[in-house]
Design an enzyme around this catalytic site. Structure first.
Site, short mmCIF file in Angstrom:
data_model
loop_
_atom_site.label_atom_id
_atom_site.label_comp_id
_atom_site.label_asym_id
_atom_site.label_seq_id
_atom_site.Cartn_x
_atom_site.Cartn_y
_atom_site.Cartn_z
N ARG A 25 25.49 -3.26 -13.56
CA ARG A 25 24.69 -3.81 -14.66
C ARG A 25 25.60 -4.19 -15.82
O ARG A 25 26.55 -3.49 -16.12
CB ARG A 25 23.67 -2.77 -15.12
CG ARG A 25 22.38 -2.86 -14.36
CD ARG A 25 21.44 -1.74 -14.67
NE ARG A 25 21.24 -1.50 -16.10
CZ ARG A 25 20.26 -0.71 -16.56
NH1 ARG A 25 19.42 -0.14 -15.71
NH2 ARG A 25 20.12 -0.51 -17.85
N ARG A 77 26.74 3.48 -10.43
CA ARG A 77 25.47 2.79 -10.21
C ARG A 77 25.69 1.31 -9.86
O ARG A 77 26.52 0.63 -10.44
CB ARG A 77 24.64 2.88 -11.50
CG ARG A 77 23.42 1.99 -11.47
CD ARG A 77 22.34 2.51 -12.33
NE ARG A 77 22.56 2.28 -13.75
CZ ARG A 77 21.69 2.67 -14.67
NH1 ARG A 77 20.60 3.32 -14.33
NH2 ARG A 77 21.93 2.43 -15.94
N LYS A 106 15.38 7.44 -12.87
CA LYS A 106 14.01 6.95 -13.11
C LYS A 106 13.65 5.77 -12.20
O LYS A 106 12.60 5.75 -11.58
CB LYS A 106 13.82 6.51 -14.57
CG LYS A 106 13.88 7.61 -15.58
CD LYS A 106 13.43 7.15 -16.95
CE LYS A 106 14.31 6.08 -17.56
NZ LYS A 106 15.66 6.53 -17.92
N ARG A 127 23.71 3.99 -25.54
CA ARG A 127 22.37 4.23 -24.98
C ARG A 127 22.07 5.73 -24.89
O ARG A 127 20.95 6.15 -25.16
CB ARG A 127 22.25 3.56 -23.60
CG ARG A 127 22.00 2.06 -23.73
CD ARG A 127 22.57 1.28 -22.57
NE ARG A 127 21.88 1.54 -21.34
CZ ARG A 127 22.46 1.51 -20.14
NH1 ARG A 127 23.74 1.24 -20.02
NH2 ARG A 127 21.76 1.74 -19.08
N ARG A 159 9.98 4.72 -25.34
CA ARG A 159 11.31 5.21 -25.69
C ARG A 159 11.38 5.67 -27.13
O ARG A 159 12.42 6.15 -27.56
CB ARG A 159 12.32 4.08 -25.49
CG ARG A 159 13.15 4.19 -24.21
CD ARG A 159 14.05 3.00 -24.22
NE ARG A 159 15.20 3.04 -23.39
CZ ARG A 159 15.26 2.54 -22.16
NH1 ARG A 159 14.19 2.06 -21.57
NH2 ARG A 159 16.40 2.51 -21.51
#
Ligand code: AMP
Length: 226
Positions: free
Chosen positions: A168, A135, A23, A179, A98
């Site tokens: 992160r 990531r 995203k 999550r 969300r």
């Protein structure tokens, strides 16, 4: 859906998709193609935490554990950035809504024009798990990279601003699991919710970012996805 999506800065696009579906990366690209600001609630919260603001203090524990920030806090940010004085006409939303409650509130805020299109970036769970462990984000400007699919030109350095690339804080195994669980419970129902309202477009988001971007733009421009 209003197809093709306009490129004059007035388009209102929502991106849905599991964590790690791309995203952030795709929103940054679409923001340039369609001349609209990229608004990420996750990024807004990370900035607030870094700056030590009241908002940052309020949301830190939620982000650290991977839990959802309460709807009223999220909506205050959305209202201020997108519908307050001087707010842009168009936008691309990444990471919000969300929950069904957030989607209902967004629909009310966006009246009378509404949202033009909601894109579901579709990637299987096994693939997002692989992507999330690779990531990296820029600690300075928040740009997204992936060591496998979208590596920076120089190791550990942001292509955009030269800042340091970091993992992160919420990309730990435990927070990732939580999550993804929350995505299935709270966010996945939005796919049917938007489909019922005739706003949903599903785009295959597997493969390299440039390829996904081509499919996305083709879908938004109303051409047959390649
Ligand atoms: P993201 O960068 O979109 O993955 O968001 C990072 C974290 O910010 C999430 O795990 C949540 O804790 C919080 N967050 C971001 N957007 C929302 C939202 N729309 N509703 C609730 N929590 C959010």
């Amino acid at each position: 859906m209003a197809i093709p999506v306009r490129r004059d800065g007035s388009a209102r696009i929502v991106l849905l998709g599991r964590q790690g579906s791309g995203k952030g990366t795709q929103a940054a690209k679409l923001s340039m193609t369609y001349a609209i600001p990229h608004v990420s609630t996750g990024e807004a919260f990370r900035e607030a935490i870094k700056a030590g603001t009241e908002l940052g203090q309020r949301v830190q524990a939620y982000l650290d554990s991977g839990e959802l920030v309460p709807d009223d806090v999220v909506l205050a940010v959305v209202r201020e950035r997108l519908f307050g004085p001087g707010a842009p006409e168009g936008f691309i939303l990444d990471g919000v809504p969300r929950t069904i409650g957030q989607a209902e509130a967004l629909a009310a805020l966006a009246e009378p024009r509404g949202i033009d299109v909601v894109v579901d970036l579709d990637v299987p769970t096994e693939e997002v798990l692989r992507r999330m462990s690779a990531r990296r984000v820029c600690g300075n400007c928040g740009a997204n990279f992936n060591l496998v699919d979208n590596p920076p030109r120089a190791a550990g350095v942001c292509d955009v601003c030269g800042g340091p690339l970091v993992q992160r804080d919420d990309d730990t195994e435990e927070a990732i699991r939580r999550r993804l669980e929350l995505y299935e419970d709270a966010t996945a129902p939005l796919i049917a919710w938007y489909r019922e309202r005739g706003l949903l477009v599903t785009v295959d988001a597997t493969g390299p970012p440039e390829e996904v971007n081509r499919r996305l733009v083709a879908a938004l421009d109303g051409a047959a996805p390649r």
